[in-house]
Scaffold this active site. Structure first.
Site, PDB file in Angstrom:
ATOM      1  N   ASP A 160       1.095  -1.098  -0.034  1.00 62.43           N
ATOM      2  CA  ASP A 160      -0.056   0.160  -0.167  1.00 62.43           C
ATOM      3  C   ASP A 160       0.778   1.312  -0.140  1.00 62.43           C
ATOM      4  O   ASP A 160       1.594   1.318  -0.948  1.00 62.43           O
ATOM      5  CB  ASP A 160      -1.017   0.059   1.033  1.00 62.43           C
ATOM      6  CG  ASP A 160      -1.914   1.022   1.270  1.00 62.43           C
ATOM      7  OD1 ASP A 160      -2.947   0.618   0.445  1.00 62.43           O
ATOM      8  OD2 ASP A 160      -1.862   1.910   1.895  1.00 62.43           O
ATOM      9  N   ARG A 161       0.720   2.209   0.968  1.00 64.33           N
ATOM     10  CA  ARG A 161       1.350   3.424   0.985  1.00 64.33           C
ATOM     11  C   ARG A 161       3.216   3.280   1.020  1.00 64.33           C
ATOM     12  O   ARG A 161       3.605   3.717   0.402  1.00 64.33           O
ATOM     13  CB  ARG A 161       1.294   4.240   2.081  1.00 64.33           C
ATOM     14  CG  ARG A 161      -0.152   4.522   2.411  1.00 64.33           C
ATOM     15  CD  ARG A 161      -0.934   5.154   1.099  1.00 64.33           C
ATOM     16  NE  ARG A 161      -0.529   6.557   0.784  1.00 64.33           N
ATOM     17  CZ  ARG A 161      -0.920   7.235  -0.289  1.00 64.33           C
ATOM     18  NH1 ARG A 161      -1.932   6.445  -1.205  1.00 64.33           N
ATOM     19  NH2 ARG A 161      -0.652   8.337  -0.581  1.00 64.33           N
TER      20      ARG A 161
ATOM     21  N   TYR B 211      -1.533  11.691   1.935  1.00 68.91           N
ATOM     22  CA  TYR B 211      -2.396  11.618   0.711  1.00 68.91           C
ATOM     23  C   TYR B 211      -2.413  13.031   0.027  1.00 68.91           C
ATOM     24  O   TYR B 211      -2.533  12.876  -1.179  1.00 68.91           O
ATOM     25  CB  TYR B 211      -3.774  11.277   1.203  1.00 68.91           C
ATOM     26  CG  TYR B 211      -3.935   9.801   1.186  1.00 68.91           C
ATOM     27  CD1 TYR B 211      -4.492   8.853   0.267  1.00 68.91           C
ATOM     28  CD2 TYR B 211      -3.574   9.332   2.587  1.00 68.91           C
ATOM     29  CE1 TYR B 211      -4.508   7.626   0.219  1.00 68.91           C
ATOM     30  CE2 TYR B 211      -3.596   7.625   2.637  1.00 68.91           C
ATOM     31  CZ  TYR B 211      -4.060   6.844   1.638  1.00 68.91           C
ATOM     32  OH  TYR B 211      -4.402   5.518   1.928  1.00 68.91           O
TER      33      TYR B 211
ATOM     34  N   HIS C  35      -7.223  -7.131   0.201  1.00 69.07           N
ATOM     35  CA  HIS C  35      -6.027  -5.953   0.379  1.00 69.07           C
ATOM     36  C   HIS C  35      -4.986  -6.302   1.056  1.00 69.07           C
ATOM     37  O   HIS C  35      -3.739  -5.935   0.508  1.00 69.07           O
ATOM     38  CB  HIS C  35      -6.806  -4.669   0.585  1.00 69.07           C
ATOM     39  CG  HIS C  35      -5.553  -3.397   0.241  1.00 69.07           C
ATOM     40  ND1 HIS C  35      -4.993  -3.197  -0.673  1.00 69.07           N
ATOM     41  CD2 HIS C  35      -5.333  -2.514   1.462  1.00 69.07           C
ATOM     42  CE1 HIS C  35      -4.057  -1.909  -0.417  1.00 69.07           C
ATOM     43  NE2 HIS C  35      -4.247  -1.743   0.906  1.00 69.07           N
TER      44      HIS C  35
ATOM     45  N   ARG D  32       4.384   2.572  -2.174  1.00 70.09           N
ATOM     46  CA  ARG D  32       4.410   3.746  -3.161  1.00 70.09           C
ATOM     47  C   ARG D  32       5.972   4.695  -2.412  1.00 70.09           C
ATOM     48  O   ARG D  32       6.606   5.056  -3.262  1.00 70.09           O
ATOM     49  CB  ARG D  32       3.094   4.858  -2.850  1.00 70.09           C
ATOM     50  CG  ARG D  32       2.038   3.932  -3.274  1.00 70.09           C
ATOM     51  CD  ARG D  32       0.863   4.883  -3.372  1.00 70.09           C
ATOM     52  NE  ARG D  32      -0.432   3.915  -3.515  1.00 70.09           N
ATOM     53  CZ  ARG D  32      -0.718   3.705  -4.758  1.00 70.09           C
ATOM     54  NH1 ARG D  32       0.020   3.639  -5.748  1.00 70.09           N
ATOM     55  NH2 ARG D  32      -1.818   2.629  -4.830  1.00 70.09           N
TER      56      ARG D  32
ATOM     57  N   HIS E   9     -11.613   7.363  -0.276  1.00 74.88           N
ATOM     58  CA  HIS E   9     -10.699   7.850   0.646  1.00 74.88           C
ATOM     59  C   HIS E   9      -9.515   8.720   0.210  1.00 74.88           C
ATOM     60  O   HIS E   9      -9.252   9.686   0.823  1.00 74.88           O
ATOM     61  CB  HIS E   9     -10.249   6.895   1.796  1.00 74.88           C
ATOM     62  CG  HIS E   9      -9.142   6.071   0.897  1.00 74.88           C
ATOM     63  ND1 HIS E   9      -9.596   5.011   0.211  1.00 74.88           N
ATOM     64  CD2 HIS E   9      -7.868   5.909   1.385  1.00 74.88           C
ATOM     65  CE1 HIS E   9      -8.710   4.223  -0.239  1.00 74.88           C
ATOM     66  NE2 HIS E   9      -7.487   4.846   0.620  1.00 74.88           N
ATOM     67  N   TRP E  10      -9.022   8.408  -0.870  1.00 73.11           N
ATOM     68  CA  TRP E  10      -8.134   9.342  -1.671  1.00 73.11           C
ATOM     69  C   TRP E  10      -8.613  10.835  -1.888  1.00 73.11           C
ATOM     70  O   TRP E  10      -7.586  11.673  -1.801  1.00 73.11           O
ATOM     71  CB  TRP E  10      -7.649   8.733  -3.135  1.00 73.11           C
ATOM     72  CG  TRP E  10      -6.855   7.447  -2.941  1.00 73.11           C
ATOM     73  CD1 TRP E  10      -6.874   6.611  -1.919  1.00 73.11           C
ATOM     74  CD2 TRP E  10      -5.729   7.163  -3.856  1.00 73.11           C
ATOM     75  NE1 TRP E  10      -5.703   5.694  -2.263  1.00 73.11           N
ATOM     76  CE2 TRP E  10      -5.354   5.919  -3.380  1.00 73.11           C
ATOM     77  CE3 TRP E  10      -5.331   7.762  -5.141  1.00 73.11           C
ATOM     78  CZ2 TRP E  10      -4.104   5.160  -4.135  1.00 73.11           C
ATOM     79  CZ3 TRP E  10      -4.333   7.053  -5.876  1.00 73.11           C
ATOM     80  CH2 TRP E  10      -3.685   5.758  -5.357  1.00 73.11           C
TER      81      TRP E  10
END
Length: 291
Positions: free
Chosen positions: A104-105, A212, A271, A108, A149-150
């Site tokens: 996930d984050r 975000y 996820h 990134r 949510h983004w």
């Protein structure tokens, strides 16, 4: 959960990073996602520590790591700043080269780290993501519905912060249940207690919103500047077959637009691969990292 791991706090040029470390062998940095902490790896990290030196770190703004000020254009929560933290952490631990696994984050951050510090990252595994730029630039109704949510979290402070802060545990649990396999049983009580403890801190709620906000702004500028460049190290992409990413994107084709050596497959989960399907996720990671 991680009794054999030694906790540490290391200060980088931009933050103080909380981490735990165990094992022997080639260094392996593992980065968590939203809205979790390094604890998300507790079902597979001890097994990986039998063959690797495993470092589980809380990203800046998350868990017990520090929560810096936002910075101009949210720079202090850009993936570039977060990646710099981790490169400095690994340097302080004595590792010039290492493997990285991110969910996930964290995936990134790992992607950005592999572009900015290509000589440091020797293998990269990304769990249940497509590249941020691709996802945002191709967003449609389906994407906005599932990943609302983004767009909620990027609203100006302190609108999302106040709404989340009114019932942080409810919000956190709702996110975990919606994105997973619709069963909270995959999250152990001990892990949930840690997630709730950390996410109940107003400074954590704000910092994770900043993550975000940076992703929808300055991170896109960094990505656009790097479009001519691809990740050069071997990249493993894993995704949950019950999740949105594999349904929406041709994951391997998408990553081959951004990397030269891409492998991967789906995992029987939603996820949260490492908690929903730890055995299958461990086997896939071990095979890639040992290969």
């Amino acid at each position: 959960m991680l009794e054999t791991f030694v906790p540490m706090r290391l200060t980088t040029s931009g933050a103080t990073i909380h981490l735990v470390k165990a094992g022997t062998g080639y260094p392996l940095l593992m980065l968590h996602g939203y809205p979790q902490t390094h604890v998300m790896w507790h079902k597979i990290a001890p097994r990986l520590a039998e063959e690797f030196t495993v470092i589980l770190a809380d990203l800046r703004g998350y868990g017990d790591s520090s929560k810096p000020e936002d910075g101009l254009d949210h720079y202090n929560y850009s993936k570039r700043a977060m990646a710099q933290d981790m490169v400095e952490v690994m340097s302080q631990l004595g590792y010039k080269e290492f493997f990285v696994v991110g969910h996930d984050r964290g995936a990134r951050v790992a992607h950005r780290m592999t572009l900015d510090h290509a000589q440091r990252v020797k293998k990269l595994a990304v769990l249940d993501i497509a590249p941020t730029y691709k996802m945002l630039m191709s967003a449609d109704k389906e994407f906005a519905t599932v990943y609302y949510h983004w767009f909620f979290l990027i609203q100006p402070a302190d609108h999302p912060e106040r709404l989340i802060g009114a019932q942080p545990e409810y919000y956190l649990r709702s996110r975990l249940e919606r994105w997973g396999a619709n069963s909270m049983e995959v999250f152990t009580p001990e892990a949930m207690a840690e997630y709730v403890r950390c996410f109940s801190d107003p400074t954590c709620i704000h910092a994770t919103c900043e993550d975000y906000r940076a992703a929808a702004g300055i991170d896109l500028l960094h990505d656009e500047a790097d479009m001519p460049h691809k990740v050069q190290c071997p990249l493993l992409a894993l995704w949950g077959e019950k999740g949105f990413v594999g349904h929406k994107y041709d994951v391997l084709a998408t990553w081959r637009e951004r990397a030269t050596d891409v492998h991967g497959h789906s995992i029987s989960s939603g996820h949260f691969l490492a908690e929903e399907a730890p055995g299958e996720t461990y086997s896939a990671l071990r095979g890639f990292l040992r290969g």
